[in-house]
Design an enzyme around this catalytic site. Structure first.
Site, PDB file in Angstrom:
ATOM      1  N   CYS A  49     -10.783  -3.445  -3.961  1.00 14.45           N
ATOM      2  CA  CYS A  49      -9.917  -4.528  -4.236  1.00 14.45           C
ATOM      3  C   CYS A  49     -10.665  -5.898  -4.607  1.00 14.45           C
ATOM      4  CB  CYS A  49      -8.910  -4.952  -3.322  1.00 14.45           C
ATOM      5  SG  CYS A  49      -7.567  -3.446  -3.333  1.00 14.45           S
ATOM      6  N   CYS A  69     -10.145  -5.002   0.879  1.00  9.83           N
ATOM      7  CA  CYS A  69     -11.374  -3.879   0.956  1.00  9.83           C
ATOM      8  C   CYS A  69     -12.315  -4.007  -0.394  1.00  9.83           C
ATOM      9  CB  CYS A  69     -10.787  -2.415   0.741  1.00  9.83           C
ATOM     10  SG  CYS A  69     -10.380  -2.047  -0.853  1.00  9.83           S
ATOM     11  N   GLU A  74      -3.102  -4.916  -2.741  1.00  6.30           N
ATOM     12  CA  GLU A  74      -3.768  -5.765  -3.813  1.00  6.30           C
ATOM     13  C   GLU A  74      -3.580  -5.260  -5.024  1.00  6.30           C
ATOM     14  OE1 GLU A  74      -4.705  -4.765  -0.818  1.00  6.30           O
ATOM     15  OE2 GLU A  74      -6.138  -6.218   0.121  1.00  6.30           O
ATOM     16  N   ASN A 101       0.866  -1.215  -0.167  1.00  9.00           N
ATOM     17  CA  ASN A 101       0.037   0.015  -0.289  1.00  9.00           C
ATOM     18  C   ASN A 101       0.971   1.097   0.110  1.00  9.00           C
ATOM     19  OD1 ASN A 101       0.485  -0.721   2.852  1.00  9.00           O
ATOM     20  ND2 ASN A 101      -0.854   0.312   3.498  1.00  9.00           N
ATOM     21  N   ILE A 102       0.344   2.279  -0.583  1.00  7.51           N
ATOM     22  CA  ILE A 102       1.072   3.454  -0.813  1.00  7.51           C
ATOM     23  C   ILE A 102       0.180   4.568  -0.482  1.00  7.51           C
ATOM     24  CG2 ILE A 102       2.598   4.826  -2.408  1.00  7.51           C
ATOM     25  CD1 ILE A 102       2.972   2.602  -4.138  1.00  7.51           C
ATOM     26  N   GLU A 103       0.365   5.136   0.474  1.00  9.41           N
ATOM     27  CA  GLU A 103      -0.429   6.386   0.985  1.00  9.41           C
ATOM     28  C   GLU A 103      -0.178   7.730   0.362  1.00  9.41           C
ATOM     29  OE1 GLU A 103      -0.861   5.931   5.333  1.00  9.41           O
ATOM     30  OE2 GLU A 103      -2.203   4.069   4.737  1.00  9.41           O
ATOM     31  N   CYS A 155      -4.429   0.701  -2.527  1.00 11.04           N
ATOM     32  CA  CYS A 155      -4.081  -0.572  -1.552  1.00 11.04           C
ATOM     33  C   CYS A 155      -2.957  -1.435  -2.404  1.00 11.04           C
ATOM     34  CB  CYS A 155      -5.379  -1.146  -1.492  1.00 11.04           C
ATOM     35  SG  CYS A 155      -6.699  -0.509  -0.787  1.00 11.04           S
TER      36      CYS A 155
HETATM   37  N1  THU Z   1      -5.288  -1.225   2.467  1.00 12.21           N
HETATM   38  C1  THU Z   1      -4.646  -2.032   1.675  1.00 12.21           C
HETATM   39  O1  THU Z   1      -3.604  -1.791   1.247  1.00 12.21           O
HETATM   40  N2  THU Z   1      -5.766  -3.021   1.146  1.00 12.21           N
HETATM   41  C2  THU Z   1      -6.765  -3.358   1.633  1.00 12.21           C
HETATM   42  O2  THU Z   1      -7.495  -4.218   1.015  1.00 12.21           O
HETATM   43  C3  THU Z   1      -7.376  -2.804   2.973  1.00 12.21           C
HETATM   44  C4  THU Z   1      -6.532  -1.373   3.146  1.00 12.21           C
HETATM   45  C5  THU Z   1      -4.471  -0.137   2.956  1.00 12.21           C
HETATM   46  C6  THU Z   1      -5.128   1.310   2.494  1.00 12.21           C
HETATM   47  C7  THU Z   1      -4.468   1.907   3.430  1.00 12.21           C
HETATM   48  O3  THU Z   1      -3.264   2.524   3.179  1.00 12.21           O
HETATM   49  C8  THU Z   1      -4.336   1.328   4.793  1.00 12.21           C
HETATM   50  O4  THU Z   1      -4.596  -0.005   4.448  1.00 12.21           O
HETATM   51  C9  THU Z   1      -5.423   1.489   5.779  1.00 12.21           C
HETATM   52  O5  THU Z   1      -6.858   1.549   5.204  1.00 12.21           O
END
Ligand code: THU
Length: 128
Positions: free
Chosen positions: A87, A84, A55, A42-44, A53
């Protein structure tokens, strides 16, 4: 304990996560039908909604490398979190009904299929 290579890679990919806002690090890996394993994390963003996300990063990474047939996806979080909703749709559409390995930071916790995660999916047949 024995771990499938795809699970090891998903667990390792958590270290590459860029998650300074949520501190929720996610690693993912897809396995292609020809055996390649391709990861994502994941990259925010400071503009939170731009976050990607793990995935989807893994799947888009694989597709951008020229792969489009998959056998399985593994996802690793600290507490064996599930993919989520967004995804789930992308896994279903781009990977078909594949095996989904849900892992914590060390091991496999649950194994299911894309169709378990997303019953009655929206798909391209509705666009005809
Ligand atoms: N996140 C994912 O990478 N995959 C998911 O299926 C659920 C959420 C990440 C997004 C965000 O960076 C962090 O988790 C919190 O929501």
């Amino acid at each position: 304990s024995f771990l499938f290579f795809i699970i090891k890679i998903a667990i390792l990919m958590r270290k590459r996560a860029f998650a300074p806002y949520s501190n929720y690090r996610v690693g993912a890996a897809v396995k292609t039908k020809t055996g390649e394993i391709i990861g994502g994390c994941n990259i925010e963003s400071s503009s939170y909604g731009l976050t990607c996300c793990a995935e989807r990063v893994a799947i888009y990474n694989a597709i951008s490398k020229g792969f489009n047939q998959f056998n399985s996806i593994a996802v690793s979080t600290k507490n064996a979190g599930y993919p989520c909703g967004a995804c789930r749709q992308v896994i279903w559409e781009l990977c078909d009904d594949i095996i989904v390995y849900i892992c914590n930071s060390k091991e496999l916790v649950k194994e299911l299929k894309s169709s378990d995660l997303l019953p009655n999916p929206f798909n391209k047949s509705f666009l005809k």
